[in-house]
Design a protein around this motif. Structure first.
Motif, PDB file in Angstrom:
ATOM      1  N   VAL A 120       0.855  -1.185   0.000  1.00  0.00           N
ATOM      2  CA  VAL A 120       0.000   0.000   0.000  1.00  0.00           C
ATOM      3  C   VAL A 120       0.899   1.246   0.000  1.00  0.00           C
ATOM      4  O   VAL A 120       1.632   1.489   0.963  1.00  0.00           O
ATOM      5  CB  VAL A 120      -0.935   0.034   1.233  1.00  0.00           C
ATOM      6  CG1 VAL A 120      -1.976   1.147   1.085  1.00  0.00           C
ATOM      7  CG2 VAL A 120      -1.606  -1.316   1.443  1.00  0.00           C
ATOM      8  N   ASP A 121       0.817   2.018  -1.089  1.00  0.00           N
ATOM      9  CA  ASP A 121       1.601   3.261  -1.189  1.00  0.00           C
ATOM     10  C   ASP A 121       0.969   4.115  -2.277  1.00  0.00           C
ATOM     11  O   ASP A 121       0.526   3.592  -3.297  1.00  0.00           O
ATOM     12  CB  ASP A 121       3.067   2.964  -1.518  1.00  0.00           C
ATOM     13  CG  ASP A 121       3.975   4.131  -1.188  1.00  0.00           C
ATOM     14  OD1 ASP A 121       3.829   5.198  -1.844  1.00  0.00           O
ATOM     15  OD2 ASP A 121       4.818   3.981  -0.281  1.00  0.00           O
TER      16      ASP A 121
ATOM     17  N   ARG B 147       5.388   1.285  -5.296  1.00  0.00           N
ATOM     18  CA  ARG B 147       4.622   0.027  -5.294  1.00  0.00           C
ATOM     19  C   ARG B 147       5.248  -0.970  -6.252  1.00  0.00           C
ATOM     20  O   ARG B 147       5.467  -2.143  -5.932  1.00  0.00           O
ATOM     21  CB  ARG B 147       3.162   0.271  -5.696  1.00  0.00           C
ATOM     22  CG  ARG B 147       2.372   1.101  -4.718  1.00  0.00           C
ATOM     23  CD  ARG B 147       0.867   0.931  -4.924  1.00  0.00           C
ATOM     24  NE  ARG B 147       0.428   1.224  -6.285  1.00  0.00           N
ATOM     25  CZ  ARG B 147       0.043   2.432  -6.706  1.00  0.00           C
ATOM     26  NH1 ARG B 147       0.087   3.465  -5.858  1.00  0.00           N
ATOM     27  NH2 ARG B 147      -0.376   2.625  -7.940  1.00  0.00           N
TER      28      ARG B 147
ATOM     29  N   GLY C 158      -5.285   3.753   1.702  1.00  0.00           N
ATOM     30  CA  GLY C 158      -5.873   2.887   2.718  1.00  0.00           C
ATOM     31  C   GLY C 158      -7.253   2.368   2.363  1.00  0.00           C
ATOM     32  O   GLY C 158      -7.610   1.239   2.715  1.00  0.00           O
TER      33      GLY C 158
ATOM     34  N   ALA D 237      -6.918  -0.475   0.009  1.00  0.00           N
ATOM     35  CA  ALA D 237      -6.331  -1.593   0.741  1.00  0.00           C
ATOM     36  C   ALA D 237      -7.373  -2.280   1.622  1.00  0.00           C
ATOM     37  O   ALA D 237      -7.435  -3.524   1.701  1.00  0.00           O
ATOM     38  CB  ALA D 237      -5.166  -1.103   1.596  1.00  0.00           C
TER      39      ALA D 237
ATOM     40  N   VAL E 296       0.679  -6.980   5.293  1.00  0.00           N
ATOM     41  CA  VAL E 296       0.461  -5.691   4.625  1.00  0.00           C
ATOM     42  C   VAL E 296       1.720  -4.838   4.827  1.00  0.00           C
ATOM     43  O   VAL E 296       2.154  -4.610   5.961  1.00  0.00           O
ATOM     44  CB  VAL E 296      -0.765  -4.959   5.195  1.00  0.00           C
ATOM     45  CG1 VAL E 296      -0.969  -3.630   4.470  1.00  0.00           C
ATOM     46  CG2 VAL E 296      -2.012  -5.838   5.078  1.00  0.00           C
TER      47      VAL E 296
ATOM     48  N   THR F 213       2.770  -1.160   4.270  1.00  0.00           N
ATOM     49  CA  THR F 213       2.067   0.090   3.970  1.00  0.00           C
ATOM     50  C   THR F 213       2.869   1.323   4.370  1.00  0.00           C
ATOM     51  O   THR F 213       3.584   1.331   5.377  1.00  0.00           O
ATOM     52  CB  THR F 213       0.697   0.123   4.685  1.00  0.00           C
ATOM     53  OG1 THR F 213       0.037   1.352   4.375  1.00  0.00           O
ATOM     54  CG2 THR F 213       0.841  -0.014   6.193  1.00  0.00           C
ATOM     55  N   ASP F 214       2.714   2.343   3.533  1.00  0.00           N
ATOM     56  CA  ASP F 214       3.264   3.666   3.871  1.00  0.00           C
ATOM     57  C   ASP F 214       2.400   4.247   4.981  1.00  0.00           C
ATOM     58  O   ASP F 214       1.232   3.876   5.155  1.00  0.00           O
ATOM     59  CB  ASP F 214       3.238   4.550   2.626  1.00  0.00           C
ATOM     60  CG  ASP F 214       4.043   5.828   2.819  1.00  0.00           C
ATOM     61  OD1 ASP F 214       4.710   5.950   3.871  1.00  0.00           O
ATOM     62  OD2 ASP F 214       3.981   6.690   1.931  1.00  0.00           O
TER      63      ASP F 214
ATOM     64  N   GLY G 250      -1.819   4.991   6.681  1.00  0.00           N
ATOM     65  CA  GLY G 250      -1.488   3.659   7.168  1.00  0.00           C
ATOM     66  C   GLY G 250      -1.977   3.387   8.571  1.00  0.00           C
ATOM     67  O   GLY G 250      -2.427   2.285   8.893  1.00  0.00           O
TER      68      GLY G 250
END
Length: 524
Positions: A7-8, A14, A37, A40, A52, A54-55, A63
């Motif tokens: 997730v970015d 990504r 998000g 996601a 996950v 994630t950023d 995130g």
């Protein structure tokens, strides 16, 4: 193997992370990507994703908010956080929410592989522990069920075990019924529904806390919540396409009543054979059954007088009359059992007469000795009718084969009808108008034994049945089967059977008691 979600909000990050992960020897199932998000969260709802990456800072949903939302929705996934130096405070908050670690931007290949491998190892260890715990829990439940099963059957346990076991399902044992489920099957019916299928439907009716399986074979036995209407389970089984009979005791309280409840349940189970049309049998259905009866011996004898004729229709009608449900449902199940036994004894008696002439042909009388070997009373009656009609055919063919010895057949019939009277060879030969010596030779040649021996065997067969099924005194039995004196009867009985009539009666009673006890054991 697990799936990973990246997730970015920056596509090149990504793509870079996805490319690196694809090159690692991790054996991943699938790699998903999302730009924020919200995307996601939707993927996490739709797929089984284990990790996950994630950023922290992203538009729409960052995130941290994603982690909080997953926690609120009980979505199980592990998180790795990507952050910059300036976001270190956010990274600390993510760790507090359960993140397994964080990666500094720009993400290095070695750091990513090490972090992912660490998380995967933790996931693998957690899954192994979970499997072990499930196995330990399952074995503990199996041990508890086995002890409950043994206690139900009469094994003795101390009060502390009873109290501890009762506490494990206190709500259920406060007020419960025992329930036996017997699937209605035809003999050799393929594709039978397993006990687990019926158990699953029972859980749907009573819930996990209101249903406890105690036995799976040969029939499913459950302890169920007595607060649920008894017919609910039968209706659910029917709705599930399962043709089964539910037998239920009245409400019981406390685990101590389980053995008595089981005895009452098995009594109800045996009576379910009398009520094949009832889907749910309760104690109320058998409360008015008569406990005293006299077997219809005259009707049985009349039925067997038809054997060897062309009256197969009358034979079938006779069986239907003897085993009509309006008759059987008047009495305790023991009446039906004794009626079955009387029919089998008559079949044995008639089959012995023609056994020397059957060759490889034979009746399967042994298959009729236990009513409860059959799925239901209708199956038993059908098998009985089949064997009796076969006997009728054998007798008919026997008579046709010896049409020139009709006088002999008449003599045998005369013996069976008059064995209880003073009878000798001269009287019978006169009855069929044959010479004394000729009749004697004809009889022995075709029957395989002399007249006196045959008459003795007929009388003793009748005597054994009276000794087994009645409480008549020995002297009364002797008179009823044609012996002029008690001593003559007992001497003949001892010579043939190797024991006194009283000893034979005691032996039969013990055997019947063991058979009933064995049935109770095997029915479990």
């Amino acid at each position: 193997m697990i799936s990973i979600l990246i997730v970015d909000d920056q596509k090149h990050i990504r793509d870079g992370l996805q490319a690196m992960l694809s090159q690692f020897p991790l054996g991943l199932e699938q790699i998903f990507t999302a730009g924020n998000g919200l995307e996601a969260l939707q993927l996490l709802r739709e797929h089984s994703i284990g990790l996950v990456i994630t950023d922290i800072r992203m538009p729409d949903m960052d995130g941290l908010t994603l982690m909080e939302q997953c926690k609120e929705e009980r979505i199980r996934a592990d998180f790795l956080i990507i952050s910059g130096y300036s976001d270190f405070a956010y990274a600390q908050k993510a760790i507090g929410l359960g993140a397994k670690g964080y990666l500094l931007k720009p993400v290095k290949r070695e750091d990513l592989q090490k972090s992912v491998e660490h998380v995967l190892q933790e996931v693998s260890t957690r899954q192994a522990l979970s499997r072990n715990m499930r196995q330990v829990s399952r074995r503990a439940r199996e041990t508890d069920r086995k002890e409950l099963y043994m206690f139900m059957q009469g094994a003795v346990y101390d009060d502390s075990w009873i109290a501890e076991t009762e506490e494990q399902s206190s709500e259920l044992w406060r007020q419960y019924r025992l329930c036996l489920l017997r699937e209605e099957l035809w003999i050799n019916q393929p594709g039978a529904v397993s006990a687990h299928g019926m158990e699953s439907i029972a859980y749907g009716v009573y819930g996990k806390r209101g249903c406890l399986p105690l036995q799976h074979r040969p029939h499913l036995i459950l302890a169920v919540d007595a607060g649920v209407e008894p017919g609910a389970l039968a209706a659910a089984l029917k709705g599930g396409g399962i043709d089964a009979v539910a037998v239920m005791t009245g409400p019981r309280q406390g685990l101590k009543e389980l053995p008595d409840s089981y005895s009452a349940l098995m009594e109800l189970y045996r009576h379910s054979y009398l009520f094949p049309d009832k889907r749910c049998l309760t104690p109320a259905h058998i409360e008015g059954l008569e406990q005293h009866w006299q077997l219809p011996y005259e009707e049985i004898y009349a039925l067997f007088q038809l054997v060897g004729t062309k009256n197969s229709g009358q034979i079938a009608d006779g069986i239907s009359g003897l085993f009509h449900k309006s008759v059987l449902q008047r009495y305790h199940i023991r009446y039906t059992q004794q009626l079955c036994r009387a029919m089998v004894e008559m079949l044995d008696e008639y089959e012995r007469v023609i056994r020397p002439y059957l060759g490889e042909e034979a009746l399967d009388i042994d298959c009729l000795r236990n009513l409860f070997d059959y799925p239901g009373i209708r199956d038993y009656i059908g098998a009985l009718q089949q064997q009796l009609l076969r006997l009728n055919q054998f007798y008919y063919e026997f008579k046709c084969s010896y049409r020139n010895t009709q006088d002999l057949n008449e003599a045998i019939r005369y013996i069976h009808e008059n064995y209880h009277k003073p009878l000798d060879l001269a009287m019978v030969s006169n009855h069929v108008s044959l010479n004394y010596a000729y009749f004697s030779n004809l009889f022995k040649k075709n029957v395989g034994k002399g007249f006196a021996e045959y008459l003795r065997d007929v009388r003793l067969d009748k005597a054994r049945r009276l000794l087994a099924d009645t409480e008549l005194k020995i002297v009364e039995v002797a008179d009823m089967v044609g012996y002029e004196s008690y001593k003559s009867f007992t001497r003949t009985f001892r010579d043939v059977m190797g024991m006194q009539p009283t000893e034979y009666r005691q032996q039969i009673r013990r055997k019947q008691g063991k058979e009933e006890e064995a049935f109770r054991d095997t029915a479990l």
